[in-house]
Structure formats: C-alpha cells, structure tokens
Design a protein around this motif. Structure first.
Motif, short mmCIF file in Angstrom:
data_model
loop_
_atom_site.label_atom_id
_atom_site.label_comp_id
_atom_site.label_asym_id
_atom_site.label_seq_id
_atom_site.Cartn_x
_atom_site.Cartn_y
_atom_site.Cartn_z
N ARG A 3 0.83 -1.19 0.00
CA ARG A 3 0.00 0.00 0.00
C ARG A 3 0.87 1.24 0.00
NH1 ARG A 3 -3.91 -0.52 4.90
NH2 ARG A 3 -5.02 1.15 3.80
N ALA A 4 0.35 2.30 -0.60
CA ALA A 4 1.08 3.56 -0.67
C ALA A 4 1.17 4.20 0.71
CB ALA A 4 0.38 4.51 -1.64
N VAL A 5 2.24 4.95 0.93
CA VAL A 5 2.45 5.55 2.24
C VAL A 5 1.34 6.54 2.58
CG1 VAL A 5 3.93 7.39 1.31
CG2 VAL A 5 4.15 6.69 3.71
N GLY A 6 0.83 7.27 1.60
CA GLY A 6 -0.25 8.21 1.86
C GLY A 6 -1.51 7.52 2.35
N GLU A 7 -1.81 6.37 1.77
CA GLU A 7 -2.97 5.60 2.19
C GLU A 7 -2.80 5.10 3.62
OE1 GLU A 7 -5.45 1.58 0.81
OE2 GLU A 7 -3.75 2.32 -0.37
N LEU A 8 -1.59 4.65 3.94
CA LEU A 8 -1.31 4.19 5.30
C LEU A 8 -1.44 5.33 6.30
CD1 LEU A 8 1.78 1.90 4.60
CD2 LEU A 8 -0.54 1.16 5.17
#
Length: 255
Positions: A3-8
């Motif tokens: 998962r992308a860091v922004g989503e996390l």
C-alpha cells in the motif's frame, strides 16, 4: 499488494479519529500539505513521516512499515529476546517476576504469547489441557479455552467480557490482523452466557476469581510496559501481574 504511504497515513489518522486540520496543527504543517501527502501528490520526507507517526502514536513496528512504504530504511530495530543486547532486559524481567511472588505474573509479547512466568502461575494451571501449554502458549487462549482456565474462573462471563473488550481496544490501536483473528477465535469458545453482574461497575476493577482447593481466590490485574522503547520487540513486551484483591487471597498464596 503493498500500500502507498499516503494511504497508510490516512488510515492511521482515521483510526485515531483525528481530522486533517487537527493533525496538521499538532505537527506544525499546513492542512493542504498533509492532504497532498495522503493523496500521494507529495512525497513525505523521512523526518515528516517520523513526526506524523509520533503525533498519531503509531506503534514502532508500523512506523517501520510507513518508512518502507515511502522508500526509506526502517528506523527501529527488531531483535529477538534471546539477542545478547537483551540480556539486561531479560534479567530485569525475571527479577520483576520473581519479586512479585507468591503472586502470579507473566511476561507476554504483542500477540499475548507467553515469554516468561513466575512460580506463582504454576498452581493456577492445575487441570489445564497439556495441548494449551505447548509453546507458544497464548495467555488469552489459555484463559478462555474450555479446556484451559475457563472452568475454574468463577466470574467467567465478567472476565471474558473484560478480556474481549481489552483485545478490541488493542486491535483498534494497532490494526494487528493476528489479534483480530485471535479475538474471533476467543469469541467462538462456548461459555455459560452469564454477563457481568449489575453492580460490577461499582467495583474498583474487574477481578479474576479462580476456584481452587483453597476456595475462590480473587485477583486484580496490572500491566507494566517499558518506557521510551526504541526496539520493536521491547515496545511490544508487557508484564501482566496479578495482585490479591482481598486479604483471604493474599493469605492463601503466602501459605
């Protein structure tokens, strides 16, 4: 799929029930910049990730996940408890457990697996099925399994409710899928259906009441964790100690 860091980041902010504006104010950044980070329009620096993770109280293990998702090396080491660097910690844990005798105390990891216990625990395990004592021993499974301690817990409904609620809080705080699976397993165990008594809220704490050959022994649990950890394993280590809830219990254990 990674998962992308922004989503996390967004997931952790929502898990903590904090608005973008409030988090931005706490972190000293603009809400617009935070929005760009969450949507992937901007790439966070290593320092920004550490700052946001600190504000969101993200566990150390998951902070490493955030850093890796952004392309950075993990910041927090994870050493096994048998690592030479943990010698002083292991010795300290053993001293704490020993000092708590004759009252029971255990050390557990993040998934409630038994790391160590003192001599006060052994008498509580009489009648427990041997399969539940085969490593790794899960303390919550041992407590609520019908072939574990459950038949000996006088207030099983109340204690079960307490453990499941505590586990639910841990899952909400950590997002750990292993804990979520464990909670589903514990909920499926058969029980008598008895709920906490109506006056339970008037007591100081939820007791663990064990039926023994010396009568019902009553305990109040306490938890100790290590302050300011910088190692993942140390951050996830906890000591669960039980104090006598009445003088009769204290006297029975001292005898």
């Amino acid at each position: 799929m990674e998962r992308a860091v922004g989503e996390l980041l967004r997931d952790w902010r929502q898990r903590r029930r904090i608005s973008q504006l409030d988090l931005a104010l706490d972190a000293g950044v603009s809400a617009r910049h935070l929005s760009f980070l969450e949507t992937g329009r901007s790439q966070p620096s290593r320092e920004m990730l550490v700052l946001l993770a600190e504000q969101l109280d993200v566990p150390l293990r998951e902070r490493n996940t955030l850093l890796l998702a952004a392309g950075y090396a993990p910041l927090y080491r994870e050493r096994g408890l048998d690592d030479p660097d943990f010698a002083a910690i292991r010795s300290g844990v053993e001293r704490v457990l020993k000092a708590h005798e004759p009252f029971p105390a255990v050390a557990v990891d993040r998934h409630w697996n038994l790391v160590a216990m003192n001599a006060g625990v052994a008498p509580m395990l009489a009648g427990v099925d041997a399969s539940l004592l085969a490593p790794p021993v899960n303390v919550l499974r041992l407590s609520l399994h019908p072939e574990g301690l459950a038949p000996s817990i006088a207030n099983l409904g109340e204690w079960r409710e307490h453990l499941l609620a505590r586990l639910a809080r841990q899952i909400a705080e950590s997002g750990d899928p292993v804990l979520a699976s464990l909670r589903q397993e514990l909920q499926a165990y058969p029980h008598d259906g008895a709920e906490a008594p109506e006056d339970a809220g008037l007591s100081l704490a939820v007791p663990l009441q064990l039926k023994t050959q010396n009568g019902v022994l009553s305990f109040i649990g306490t938890t100790m964790v290590f302050g300011a950890p910088r190692d993942v394993s140390l951050a996830e280590l906890a000591i669960e100690a039980f104090l006598p809830a009445d003088e009769a219990t204290a006297a029975a254990l001292r005898a």
